[in-house]
Design a protein around this motif. Structure first.
Motif, PDB file in Angstrom:
ATOM      1  N   UNK A   1       0.828  -1.207   0.000  1.00  0.00           N
ATOM      2  CA  UNK A   1       0.000   0.000   0.000  1.00  0.00           C
ATOM      3  C   UNK A   1       0.860   1.254   0.000  1.00  0.00           C
ATOM      4  N   UNK A   2       0.258   2.336   0.407  1.00  0.00           N
ATOM      5  CA  UNK A   2       0.961   3.607   0.474  1.00  0.00           C
ATOM      6  C   UNK A   2       1.906   3.606   1.668  1.00  0.00           C
ATOM      7  N   UNK A   3       3.121   4.101   1.470  1.00  0.00           N
ATOM      8  CA  UNK A   3       4.083   4.191   2.562  1.00  0.00           C
ATOM      9  C   UNK A   3       5.389   3.513   2.238  1.00  0.00           C
ATOM     10  N   UNK A   4       6.177   3.276   3.278  1.00  0.00           N
ATOM     11  CA  UNK A   4       7.519   2.722   3.124  1.00  0.00           C
ATOM     12  C   UNK A   4       7.620   1.438   3.941  1.00  0.00           C
ATOM     13  N   UNK A   5       8.213   0.405   3.345  1.00  0.00           N
ATOM     14  CA  UNK A   5       8.377  -0.895   4.012  1.00  0.00           C
ATOM     15  C   UNK A   5       9.795  -1.393   3.818  1.00  0.00           C
ATOM     16  N   UNK A   6      10.284  -2.114   4.808  1.00  0.00           N
ATOM     17  CA  UNK A   6      11.565  -2.786   4.712  1.00  0.00           C
ATOM     18  C   UNK A   6      11.289  -4.270   4.554  1.00  0.00           C
ATOM     19  N   UNK A   7      11.779  -4.842   3.452  1.00  0.00           N
ATOM     20  CA  UNK A   7      11.564  -6.259   3.181  1.00  0.00           C
ATOM     21  C   UNK A   7      12.866  -7.029   3.348  1.00  0.00           C
ATOM     22  N   UNK A   8      12.834  -8.076   4.102  1.00  0.00           N
ATOM     23  CA  UNK A   8      13.940  -9.023   4.283  1.00  0.00           C
ATOM     24  C   UNK A   8      15.271  -8.352   4.617  1.00  0.00           C
ATOM     25  N   UNK A   9      15.243  -7.204   5.259  1.00  0.00           N
ATOM     26  CA  UNK A   9      16.447  -6.503   5.699  1.00  0.00           C
ATOM     27  C   UNK A   9      17.391  -6.147   4.550  1.00  0.00           C
TER      28      UNK A   9
END
Length: 146
Positions: free
Chosen positions: A52-60
């Motif tokens: 969705x909208x925003x910022x995510x950290x995936x799998x470091x």
């Protein structure tokens, strides 16, 4: 980490005109899909993301910035990135189609995926349009003893 064939520059263009005919194209990626510019972290632009909208950290190892749902093609993300040793800083803003732009009427969910450098410790992401900030710290690597 395997390199993606869809790496490109941080500017992504979507629509232009050529002799009155609308043409969809990508700036930068056509000529340089194999590697990131010197001093830049590899990134990939997508029009249909599962976030969705925003910022995510995936799998470091990967940072994803999403705009959420948009009513047409022509939306994207422009960003600047800086890293100094273990600290990463990213500033971004939304690119919107111009009022007279000829774009496809299709629901999109644009995002950009940024591969973080090995050994990063801290990431700060700043939305230049509204001032929102996100902060991430690297997960410690467990030390195994045999």
């Amino acid at each position: 980490m395997a390199e993606s064939p869809f790496l490109g520059y941080s500017r992504f263009c979507f629509a232009g005109r050529l002799s009155g005919i609308a043409v969809l194209f990508m700036c930068g990626c056509i000529a340089s899909c194999a590697s990131a510019p010197p001093g830049q972290m590899p990134l990939r632009h997508e029009q249909h993301c599962d976030i969705g909208e925003g910022v995510s950290l995936l799998s470091n190892a990967e940072l994803r910035i999403g705009l959420g749902q948009r009513p047409s093609a022509g939306y994207g993300i422009e960003l600047s990135q800086h890293w100094n040793g273990a600290d990463v800083s990213v500033h971004y803003h939304e690119i919107r189609p111009g009022a007279d732009a000829l774009v496809a009427t299709v629901i999109t969910t644009p995002c950009v995926a940024l591969s973080l450098p090995d050994g990063w410790q801290k990431v700060e992401v700043h939305n230049s349009a509204n001032g929102q900030r996100w902060h991430f710290r690297s997960e410690p690597v467990s030390q195994k003893r045999y």
